[in-house]
Scaffold this motif. Sequence first.
Motif, short mmCIF file in Angstrom:
data_model
loop_
_atom_site.label_atom_id
_atom_site.label_comp_id
_atom_site.label_asym_id
_atom_site.label_seq_id
_atom_site.Cartn_x
_atom_site.Cartn_y
_atom_site.Cartn_z
N LEU A 47 -71.36 -48.50 -30.94
CA LEU A 47 -72.01 -47.23 -31.26
C LEU A 47 -71.03 -46.07 -31.16
O LEU A 47 -70.99 -45.20 -32.04
CB LEU A 47 -73.20 -47.02 -30.34
N ALA A 48 -70.23 -46.04 -30.11
CA ALA A 48 -69.25 -44.97 -29.93
C ALA A 48 -68.23 -44.95 -31.06
O ALA A 48 -67.84 -43.87 -31.54
CB ALA A 48 -68.55 -45.12 -28.58
N ARG A 49 -67.81 -46.12 -31.51
CA ARG A 49 -66.82 -46.21 -32.61
C ARG A 49 -67.40 -45.61 -33.88
O ARG A 49 -66.73 -44.84 -34.58
CB ARG A 49 -66.44 -47.68 -32.82
N VAL A 50 -68.65 -45.89 -34.17
CA VAL A 50 -69.27 -45.37 -35.38
C VAL A 50 -69.50 -43.86 -35.27
O VAL A 50 -69.21 -43.10 -36.19
CB VAL A 50 -70.58 -46.12 -35.72
N PHE A 51 -70.00 -43.42 -34.11
CA PHE A 51 -70.20 -41.98 -33.92
C PHE A 51 -68.88 -41.23 -33.94
O PHE A 51 -68.80 -40.11 -34.44
CB PHE A 51 -70.97 -41.68 -32.64
N LYS A 52 -67.83 -41.83 -33.42
CA LYS A 52 -66.52 -41.19 -33.46
C LYS A 52 -66.06 -41.02 -34.90
O LYS A 52 -65.48 -40.00 -35.26
CB LYS A 52 -65.50 -42.02 -32.67
N ALA A 53 -66.36 -42.00 -35.73
CA ALA A 53 -65.97 -41.91 -37.15
C ALA A 53 -66.66 -40.74 -37.84
O ALA A 53 -66.04 -40.04 -38.64
CB ALA A 53 -66.29 -43.22 -37.86
N VAL A 54 -67.94 -40.52 -37.54
CA VAL A 54 -68.64 -39.40 -38.19
C VAL A 54 -68.51 -38.10 -37.40
O VAL A 54 -68.99 -37.07 -37.83
CB VAL A 54 -70.14 -39.71 -38.45
N GLY A 55 -67.83 -38.16 -36.25
CA GLY A 55 -67.64 -36.97 -35.43
C GLY A 55 -66.58 -36.03 -35.96
O GLY A 55 -66.41 -34.92 -35.46
N ASP A 56 -65.87 -36.44 -36.99
CA ASP A 56 -64.85 -35.60 -37.61
C ASP A 56 -65.46 -34.91 -38.83
O ASP A 56 -66.09 -35.58 -39.66
CB ASP A 56 -63.65 -36.48 -38.04
N PRO A 57 -65.30 -33.59 -38.96
CA PRO A 57 -65.93 -32.88 -40.08
C PRO A 57 -65.52 -33.39 -41.46
O PRO A 57 -66.35 -33.46 -42.36
CB PRO A 57 -65.49 -31.43 -39.89
N VAL A 58 -64.25 -33.77 -41.63
CA VAL A 58 -63.81 -34.28 -42.93
C VAL A 58 -64.50 -35.60 -43.24
O VAL A 58 -65.00 -35.81 -44.35
CB VAL A 58 -62.26 -34.44 -42.97
N ARG A 59 -64.56 -36.49 -42.26
CA ARG A 59 -65.19 -37.79 -42.49
C ARG A 59 -66.70 -37.63 -42.72
O ARG A 59 -67.28 -38.33 -43.56
CB ARG A 59 -64.91 -38.74 -41.34
N LEU A 60 -67.32 -36.71 -42.01
CA LEU A 60 -68.75 -36.47 -42.22
C LEU A 60 -69.00 -35.95 -43.63
O LEU A 60 -69.93 -36.39 -44.31
CB LEU A 60 -69.28 -35.49 -41.17
N ARG A 61 -68.14 -35.06 -44.10
CA ARG A 61 -68.26 -34.56 -45.47
C ARG A 61 -68.00 -35.66 -46.49
O ARG A 61 -68.70 -35.76 -47.50
CB ARG A 61 -67.30 -33.40 -45.71
N LEU A 62 -67.00 -36.51 -46.23
CA LEU A 62 -66.73 -37.62 -47.14
C LEU A 62 -67.93 -38.54 -47.24
O LEU A 62 -68.33 -38.95 -48.33
CB LEU A 62 -65.50 -38.42 -46.68
N LEU A 63 -68.52 -38.87 -46.10
CA LEU A 63 -69.70 -39.73 -46.08
C LEU A 63 -70.82 -39.10 -46.89
O LEU A 63 -71.48 -39.76 -47.69
CB LEU A 63 -70.13 -39.97 -44.63
N SER A 64 -71.03 -37.81 -46.71
CA SER A 64 -72.06 -37.09 -47.44
C SER A 64 -71.77 -37.06 -48.94
O SER A 64 -72.67 -37.26 -49.76
CB SER A 64 -72.18 -35.67 -46.90
#
Length: 118
Positions: free
Chosen positions: A30-47
């Motif tokens: 869970l921490a690994r996945v949340f860490k991945a989306v915890g970065d603004p660039v990665r969150l925007r990419l995902l979106s």
Amino acid sequence: MSNQLPLAEDAACCSPLVREPLSEPQAAELARVFKAVGDPVRLRLLSLIASHDGGEACVCDLTGAFELTGPTISHHLKVLRESGLVTGERRGTWIYYRVQPETLARLSAVLTPAAVTA
């Protein structure tokens, strides 16, 4: 107990955080996945990938949305892939990315609060 987090429909009564403490492997996943989306660039990419027509986006569609170099965007996409949030498929010279709904469902299942009963 499985090390994989349950899907949202598997946790109908309450979230795993309320039902019982997470095991070490579950917390690490869970921490690994949340860490991945915890970065603004990665969150925007995902979106950007999730909201793109057809639910997938070419890397060529993603790079123009940022003032970052291609290698930096590639690094962030690699982190998203390694966390299981997206998959990539090479088509010719381009890679097309798609969100993994199962991983999003697992995150949702953990964060969904228990149903309030009267």
